[in-house]
Design an enzyme around this catalytic site. Structure first.
Site: not given
Length: 361
Positions: A33, A38-39, A76, A116, A134, A204, A299
């Protein structure tokens, strides 16, 4: 709750086989997790497998040297994740006897674990009935329930968490959370969602009213700053000088070729580099031949870095005035020092592994 049953049935048949899903132990769930923040999954898989070989349990991670942890993480990005993992492992060993806390509330007391991640670990590894929202889950819920509030606003975030919790099936929280994540990753994509194959499309609201491109609601971001940066490749025989960044800075505790950001007062790149080295190391340098131009996006900002081959002016030894440490390193041992992406590109070029790392011009 019909959509939840449809979602779980779809997940049961279509869930990807991932190394952390074959064994949902707390440690493996936690590591996966954190890596997945972000990956992309495809990038995480080989890192996860190598990590488990090197640090197979929380005791191995807690007792490891920080530099070994950062080296295992290199590539990473967002290196605070690795430092937080290391600190959290040490805290868990000291405080909880090496066992991750079983509740989401206690998990949030660990470095690097927020709402999260705590929800994901607690639901997947321990079966706690808590949601985990998330980016993928936000997108699915915002579209399915046609949430018109900006997803990242306080009110929007509260509403999405409320919806996730309101529809959580007791006893199935782990599968429910992973199913929402999986649907967001594979079907309910940010652009060009595959609505025709979505298992919950019939309910939906965004799909019914053709609002997929407008959900989730986003706010216009600020223009990303672009910085011009310089770096000095200072050689002494077969050695080159590296500086270790402060532990709490961006890329904290990683090694770099010293330098800094161009300021308005600098006459040119050479003047910038000479000023930065004087401030960082307390020495004067002679700036020589250019050693490549490199670009990278972080970022919240982007950089173009200009590297130069440099030499020290005689008389004074460099000192780590702004960083943790300095090291004269043999060029062939540069792979042993964890670095950010741009500094690794410079290091590879020095070693001769890749003459195409730098941009032309």
């Amino acid at each position: 709750m019909e959509f939840v049953q449809q979602l779980l049935e779809w997940y049961g048949k279509n869930a990807r086989e991932l190394p952390w899903r074959s064994d949902t132990s707390a440690y493996k769930t936690w590591i996966s997790e954190i890596m997945l923040q972000q990956t992309q999954v495809e990038m995480v898989i080989p890192y996860f497998n190598r990590w488990m070989d090197q640090f197979p349990d929380i005791y191995a991670l807690a007792s490891a040297d920080e530099q070994a942890v950062l080296s295992a993480w290199e590539g990473l990005g967002y290196y605070s994740r690795a430092r937080n993992l290391h600190r959290a492992a040490q805290y868990v060993v000291q405080t909880f006897g090496g066992q991750l806390p079983r509740s989401s509330e206690l998990l949030k007391s660990l470095p690097g674990i927020g709402d999260y991640t705590a929800g994901a670990i607690a639901s997947i590894a321990f079966g706690e009935d808590v949601p985990a929202v998330d980016g993928n889950v936000r997108r699915v819920l915002a579209r399915y329930f046609d949430v018109s509030l900006p997803a990242r606003s306080h009110a929007g975030a509260q509403e999405l968490w409320r919806l996730a919790e309101a529809h959580l099936p007791p006893g199935r929280a782990g599968d429910y959370n992973q199913a929402l994540m999986e649907l967001g990753a594979l079907i309910c994509r940010p652009k060009n969602p595959l609505c025709s194959t979505c298992p919950i499309a019939e309910g939906c609201r965004a799909y019914l009213f053709d609002l997929q491109a407008l959900r989730p609601v986003t706010t216009r971001g600020k223009k990303t700053p672009h910085l011009t940066v310089t770096a000095a490749v200072i050689r002494r025989g077969d050695q080159v000088l590296l500086a270790q960044r402060p532990p709490d800075a961006l890329l904290g505790s990683l090694w770099e070729f010293p330098g800094g950001t161009l300021e308005e007062s600098d006459a040119d790149l050479s003047a910038c580099l000479q000023r930065e080295i004087q401030e960082e190391l307390g020495v004067a340098i002679n700036v020589g031949q250019a050693f490549g131009r490199y670009r990278h996006a972080y970022s919240h900002f982007k950089i173009t870095l200009h590297a130069f081959l440099c030499s020290l002016s005689p008389g004074v030894e460099p000192q780590p005035l702004e960083g943790q440490n300095l090291a004269w390193v043999k060029i062939e041992t540069l792979p042993d020092y964890p670095m950010g992406k741009v500094d690794r590109q410079i290091a590879r070029r020095l070693i001769g592994e890749d003459d195409n790392e730098a941009l032309p011009g």
